[in-house]
Enzyme design. Structure first.
Site, PDB file in Angstrom:
ATOM      1  N   CYS A  96       9.458   1.902   0.379  1.00 49.06           N
ATOM      2  CA  CYS A  96      10.190   2.217  -0.849  1.00 49.06           C
ATOM      3  C   CYS A  96       9.476   3.322  -1.620  1.00 49.06           C
ATOM      4  O   CYS A  96       9.812   3.613  -2.762  1.00 49.06           O
ATOM      5  CB  CYS A  96      10.337   0.965  -1.716  1.00 49.06           C
ATOM      6  SG  CYS A  96       8.766   0.167  -2.063  1.00 49.06           S
ATOM      7  N   CYS A 113      19.507   3.763 -15.556  1.00 43.34           N
ATOM      8  CA  CYS A 113      20.192   4.601 -14.557  1.00 43.34           C
ATOM      9  C   CYS A 113      20.050   6.073 -14.912  1.00 43.34           C
ATOM     10  O   CYS A 113      20.995   6.697 -15.350  1.00 43.34           O
ATOM     11  CB  CYS A 113      21.665   4.242 -14.480  1.00 43.34           C
ATOM     12  SG  CYS A 113      21.994   2.522 -14.079  1.00 43.34           S
ATOM     13  N   TYR A 167       4.254  -7.843   5.579  1.00 38.95           N
ATOM     14  CA  TYR A 167       4.854  -7.859   4.230  1.00 38.95           C
ATOM     15  C   TYR A 167       6.281  -8.418   4.346  1.00 38.95           C
ATOM     16  O   TYR A 167       7.250  -7.786   3.945  1.00 38.95           O
ATOM     17  CB  TYR A 167       4.865  -6.467   3.587  1.00 38.95           C
ATOM     18  CG  TYR A 167       3.531  -5.767   3.657  1.00 38.95           C
ATOM     19  CD1 TYR A 167       2.602  -5.921   2.639  1.00 38.95           C
ATOM     20  CD2 TYR A 167       3.192  -4.965   4.753  1.00 38.95           C
ATOM     21  CE1 TYR A 167       1.365  -5.291   2.700  1.00 38.95           C
ATOM     22  CE2 TYR A 167       1.960  -4.331   4.831  1.00 38.95           C
ATOM     23  CZ  TYR A 167       1.052  -4.486   3.796  1.00 38.95           C
ATOM     24  OH  TYR A 167      -0.167  -3.850   3.868  1.00 38.95           O
TER      25      TYR A 167
HETATM   26  N1  SAH Z   1      10.406  -7.193   3.886  1.00 37.17           N
HETATM   27  C1  SAH Z   1      10.771  -7.998   2.751  1.00 37.17           C
HETATM   28  C2  SAH Z   1      10.007  -7.728   1.464  1.00 37.17           C
HETATM   29  C3  SAH Z   1       9.227  -6.471   1.334  1.00 37.17           C
HETATM   30  S1  SAH Z   1       8.623  -6.191  -0.298  1.00 37.17           S
HETATM   31  C4  SAH Z   1      12.266  -7.915   2.494  1.00 37.17           C
HETATM   32  O1  SAH Z   1      12.943  -7.041   3.025  1.00 37.17           O
HETATM   33  O2  SAH Z   1      12.789  -8.737   1.734  1.00 37.17           O
HETATM   34  C5  SAH Z   1       6.894  -6.162  -0.003  1.00 37.17           C
HETATM   35  C6  SAH Z   1       6.250  -7.518   0.133  1.00 37.17           C
HETATM   36  O3  SAH Z   1       4.859  -7.331   0.291  1.00 37.17           O
HETATM   37  C7  SAH Z   1       6.410  -8.427  -1.070  1.00 37.17           C
HETATM   38  O4  SAH Z   1       6.994  -9.641  -0.650  1.00 37.17           O
HETATM   39  C8  SAH Z   1       4.983  -8.653  -1.562  1.00 37.17           C
HETATM   40  O5  SAH Z   1       4.757  -9.948  -2.075  1.00 37.17           O
HETATM   41  C9  SAH Z   1       4.170  -8.399  -0.331  1.00 37.17           C
HETATM   42  N2  SAH Z   1       2.789  -7.968  -0.557  1.00 37.17           N
HETATM   43  C10 SAH Z   1       2.332  -7.146  -1.517  1.00 37.17           C
HETATM   44  N3  SAH Z   1       1.014  -6.944  -1.402  1.00 37.17           N
HETATM   45  C11 SAH Z   1       0.606  -7.652  -0.322  1.00 37.17           C
HETATM   46  C12 SAH Z   1      -0.655  -7.832   0.307  1.00 37.17           C
HETATM   47  N4  SAH Z   1      -1.748  -7.233  -0.138  1.00 37.17           N
HETATM   48  N5  SAH Z   1      -0.704  -8.621   1.400  1.00 37.17           N
HETATM   49  C13 SAH Z   1       0.419  -9.207   1.873  1.00 37.17           C
HETATM   50  N6  SAH Z   1       1.635  -9.072   1.323  1.00 37.17           N
HETATM   51  C14 SAH Z   1       1.743  -8.296   0.223  1.00 37.17           C
END
Ligand code: SAH
Length: 469
Positions: free
Chosen positions: A427, A85, A330
């Site tokens: 993020c 933190c 994603y």
């Molecule tokens: N929207 C979701 C998670 C977002 S985090 C929520 O709110 O819970 C981003 C996500 O992208 C992760 O689950 C990760 O596994 C996925 N990810 C990362 N690289 C990727 C890629 N090249 N193709 C598809 N998905 C991917």
């Protein structure tokens, strides 16, 4: 011949800003930037520099002439040692202001974007104890504080359970109270530590790879359900059962008690068999009537309360009428897809982790949602014209990529489709800015809302609504 290192002492310097990775910034008399690890904007300090890089310095405040009015006392005993933190010494409203500023700076400086009127960043109600998941590591080589070393005492028991010291993979800071996860998180960890010490259950030695106790994951859901996953380096049935039975008896509120025996070089449990010891192999999170089943390996946003706020903003930005085809890129375990499913005709979720998609499908079933479809694949490869022909052209795209942002090919494909709206949840506003720049010819930014999910850290989420020009 060893090159002589040059270190400088700069005196009476005002710290002027924050920077990436939780650092702060000052300017050296030669005009170069100094990144500091232990000061707050507004402090006036003497700075000892370390290594000089080409165009900037890295340093540490060694004397404080004036303390900033933006400061507050850190609540945690481990502040400054623990990597967790880094902003605990800054007032929360100042943390929020700097997060907001970083997002706006990135969108303007990296993306050269025209921004709408910016709505203020949404802060958290709970600025401590907000995490639903924590992972602690065991080690027999506890990190000793400067005071402990100076005391000259010998420590015969150097067992520890806590966090890695930044950049020291084999040193663990022993934690008695962490302010990130609510009770009984600290009690559970401390009780395991105590019991292990009293019963000669050994702690892991990561350098030489021996010892029994390796990591501990604690998940506490908003439903009150608790999951424990204890990772051991090897099987010792007697000691394992002794410890697990102790945990089960002492904390009857644990609804899922599991363990992993992992004798690999690294700690990750994702390729390991997780064994159920007591209770169920999953817990549930609840969000607006939706149930999300979470097992030991599932991904779920770590701040449940603020995830709900983030999703509501995403849904509001999408402002669906009910007849749209929406893509949730994603999608992780399909949480956003399910959250908006009632407002859309159909939602297509895409994600690269097969287990996450399996969870997404299970959850959609549990929630009796019939208009979502989920697909596994690397986005740059799966998100093709054929995929779009098969699943329908999206009217709205929601995208929530990892820190690296979207692959160029994914952006190109979005620009091929030209959906009416795009909601970009990020993020990392630096990669978001880069990606938005590639779309600015066709899309204008209508809204931008930052959301703080991680108080006391420099991390910030940003949601942007794009509409076709
Ligand atoms: N929207 C979701 C998670 C977002 S985090 C929520 O709110 O819970 C981003 C996500 O992208 C992760 O689950 C990760 O596994 C996925 N990810 C990362 N690289 C990727 C890629 N090249 N193709 C598809 N998905 C991917």
């Amino acid at each position: 011949m060893a090159r002589k290192k040059k270190f400088y002492l700069f005196e009476n310097i005002e710290v002027i800003d924050t920077a990436a990775k939780g650092k702060s910034v000052a300017k050296a008399p030669d005009g170069k930037v100094i990144f500091l690890s232990n000061a707050v904007p507004g402090d006036i300090v003497d700075i000892q520099t370390g290594r000089k890089r080409k165009s900037f310095y890295e340093g540490k405040a060694v004397k404080f002439h004036k303390l900033s009015s933006k400061r507050t006392d850190p609540v945690c005993d481990y502040f400054g040692v623990c990597g967790g933190c880094k902003w605990q010494n800054m007032k929360y409203e100042e943390q929020l202001a700097y997060k907001q500023k970083e997002v706006i700076n990135n969108l303007i400086r990296i993306g050269h974007l025209d921004l709408p009127e910016i709505t203020p960043i949404l802060g958290c109600k709970e600025i401590y104890f907000y995490r639903n998941k924590m992972e602690f590591s065991f080690s027999d080589s506890r990190w000793l504080t400067n005071e402990e070393i100076k005391s000259g005492k010998e420590f015969d028991n150097k067992n520890a359970c806590g966090f890695h010291i930044p950049r020291m993979w084999d040193k663990i800071l022993d934690i008695d109270k962490c302010h990130l996860q609510e009770d009984p998180s600290n009690d559970i960890r401390n009780s395991i530590k105590e019991f292990a010490k009293n019963h000669n259950i050994s702690f892991f030695n990561p350098r030489n790879q021996y010892g029994l106790l390796r990591t501990l994951m604690i998940r506490i859901a908003s439903t009150g359900e608790i999951m424990i996953v204890l990772q051991l380096f090897s099987e010792d049935k007697k000691k394992r059962e002794l410890l697990l039975n102790h945990i089960a008896e002492k904390f009857p509120q644990i609804t899922s008690l599991q363990y992993v025996i992992n004798n690999k070089g690294n700690d990750t449990i994702y390729d390991q068999n997780v064994v159920l010891f007591k209770g169920r192999d999953h817990i549930f999170e609840l969000m607006e009537g939706l149930k999300f089943k979470i097992n030991a390996k599932s991904f779920y946003q770590t701040n449940s309360a603020q995830a709900y706020e983030l999703y509501k903003i995403t849904r509001n930005f999408a402002n669906l009428k009910g007849d749209e085809i929406v893509y949730d890129l994603y999608t992780g375990t399909g949480t956003i897809a399910q959250f908006i499913s009632k407002s859309a005709k159909k939602v297509v979720g895409v994600e690269s982790v097969p287990e996450a998609i399996a969870d997404a499908k299970t959850n959609a079933k549990i929630n009796n949602i019939k208009n979502t479809e989920f697909f596994v694949g690397d986005m740059a490869k799966i998100f093709t014209s054929e995929f779009i022909t098969q699943n329908g052209k999206p009217d709205v795209i929601i995208t929530d990529p990892p820190r690296d942002g979207m692959h160029k090919k994914v952006i190109e494909q979005i620009l091929n489709i030209l959906p009416t709206k795009i909601v970009y949840v990020s993020c990392n506003s630096a990669t978001q800015a880069r990606d938005l720049a590639l779309m600015k010819e066709h899309y204008k930014i209508v809204k931008s809302q930052s959301v703080d999910m991680f108080p006391q850290t420099h991390h910030v989420e940003n949601v942007v609504l794009l509409e076709k020009r």
